[in-house]
Design an enzyme around this catalytic site. Structure first.
Site, PDB file in Angstrom:
ATOM      1  CG  ASP A  42      -3.598  26.374  11.224  1.00  0.00           C
ATOM      2  OD1 ASP A  42      -4.347  25.668  11.920  1.00  0.00           O
ATOM      3  OD2 ASP A  42      -3.159  27.466  11.614  1.00  0.00           O
ATOM      4  CE1 TYR A  95     -16.274  29.285  16.045  1.00  0.00           C
ATOM      5  CE2 TYR A  95     -14.436  28.305  14.849  1.00  0.00           C
ATOM      6  CZ  TYR A  95     -14.940  28.930  15.976  1.00  0.00           C
ATOM      7  OH  TYR A  95     -14.103  29.203  17.037  1.00  0.00           O
ATOM      8  CG  ASP A  96     -18.878  23.230   8.961  1.00  0.00           C
ATOM      9  OD1 ASP A  96     -18.027  24.115   8.737  1.00  0.00           O
ATOM     10  OD2 ASP A  96     -18.697  22.036   8.671  1.00  0.00           O
ATOM     11  CE  LYS A 145     -17.157  21.801   5.427  1.00  0.00           C
ATOM     12  NZ  LYS A 145     -16.931  21.315   6.781  1.00  0.00           N
ATOM     13  CG  HIS A 148     -12.241  26.573   4.292  1.00  0.00           C
ATOM     14  ND1 HIS A 148     -13.535  26.146   4.513  1.00  0.00           N
ATOM     15  CD2 HIS A 148     -11.556  26.221   5.401  1.00  0.00           C
ATOM     16  CE1 HIS A 148     -13.619  25.567   5.697  1.00  0.00           C
ATOM     17  NE2 HIS A 148     -12.426  25.601   6.257  1.00  0.00           N
TER      18      HIS A 148
END
Length: 194
Positions: free
Chosen positions: A69, A150-151, A171, A176
């Protein structure tokens, strides 16, 4: 090659993870195992939601499974959108959600934000959690066409490009999800198969 289920239908996420685990595991997603259930994410934290998804697959399909998540936490918005990142506007539409964030951030001097991922790995009855965080800044307008979510408005600290301007390989080095996945991969390599 050992199989692991990634509890997602998101093809972008699946491909990111397949690239990270290329030589060690065959990564299957929910489509691959025939799971059409919309697994409810009713937890109040990333860890709870990830665990709900991974435990559902393990319980119903008897397969080792990991689920993540993830979300964007913006300091000026009291860590919103957080666990509601995928449906912040009330709908699962990346562009609508991104526009809502930009609207709420209008005039904000504090642009600090972070992407956070928590991965839950269910192996048998055991649950293991792995977290990845990357700090950055929210732009005033989208830049770039790669990535998703939201990149296009997130610039990681120490970089001058948004995630949406980076290649998947770039990336995957710093995101994250990649940070949490690296912890998961290290753990898997230390373990014997169940």
């Amino acid at each position: 090659m050992r199989e692991l289920v990634f509890a997602t239908n998101n093809q972008h996420k699946t491909q990111e993870v397949r690239n990270l685990l290329l030589n060690d595991y065959k990564v299957l997603n929910l489509n691959d195992i025939g799971c059409t259930t919309d697994i409810p994410e009713t937890g109040s934290t990333f860890a709870e939601n990830a665990t709900l998804k991974s435990s559902y697959v393990t319980e119903h399909y008897q397969l080792d499974c990991f689920a993540d998540d993830s979300g964007l936490e913006i300091e000026a918005l009291n860590q919103e959108p957080g666990i509601f990142s995928a449906r912040y506007s009330g709908v699962k539409d990346d562009q609508v959600n991104l526009n809502l964030v930009l609207q709420k951030m209008e005039g904000q001097a504090n642009r600090k934000a972070r992407f956070r991922t928590v991965i839950s790995l269910m192996r048998g009855t055991e649950n293991f959690l792995f977290e990845g965080i990357i700090n950055g800044t929210i732009l005033e307008r989208p830049i770039g066409t790669q990535g998703f979510g939201y990149d296009p408005i997130f610039v990681p600290d120490g970089y001058n490009q948004t995630f949406a301007e980076m290649s998947m390989e770039q990336k995957n080095q710093i995101s994250h999800r990649a940070l949490a996945m690296k912890k998961l991969i290290s753990f898997l390599k230390e373990q014997k198969p169940v």
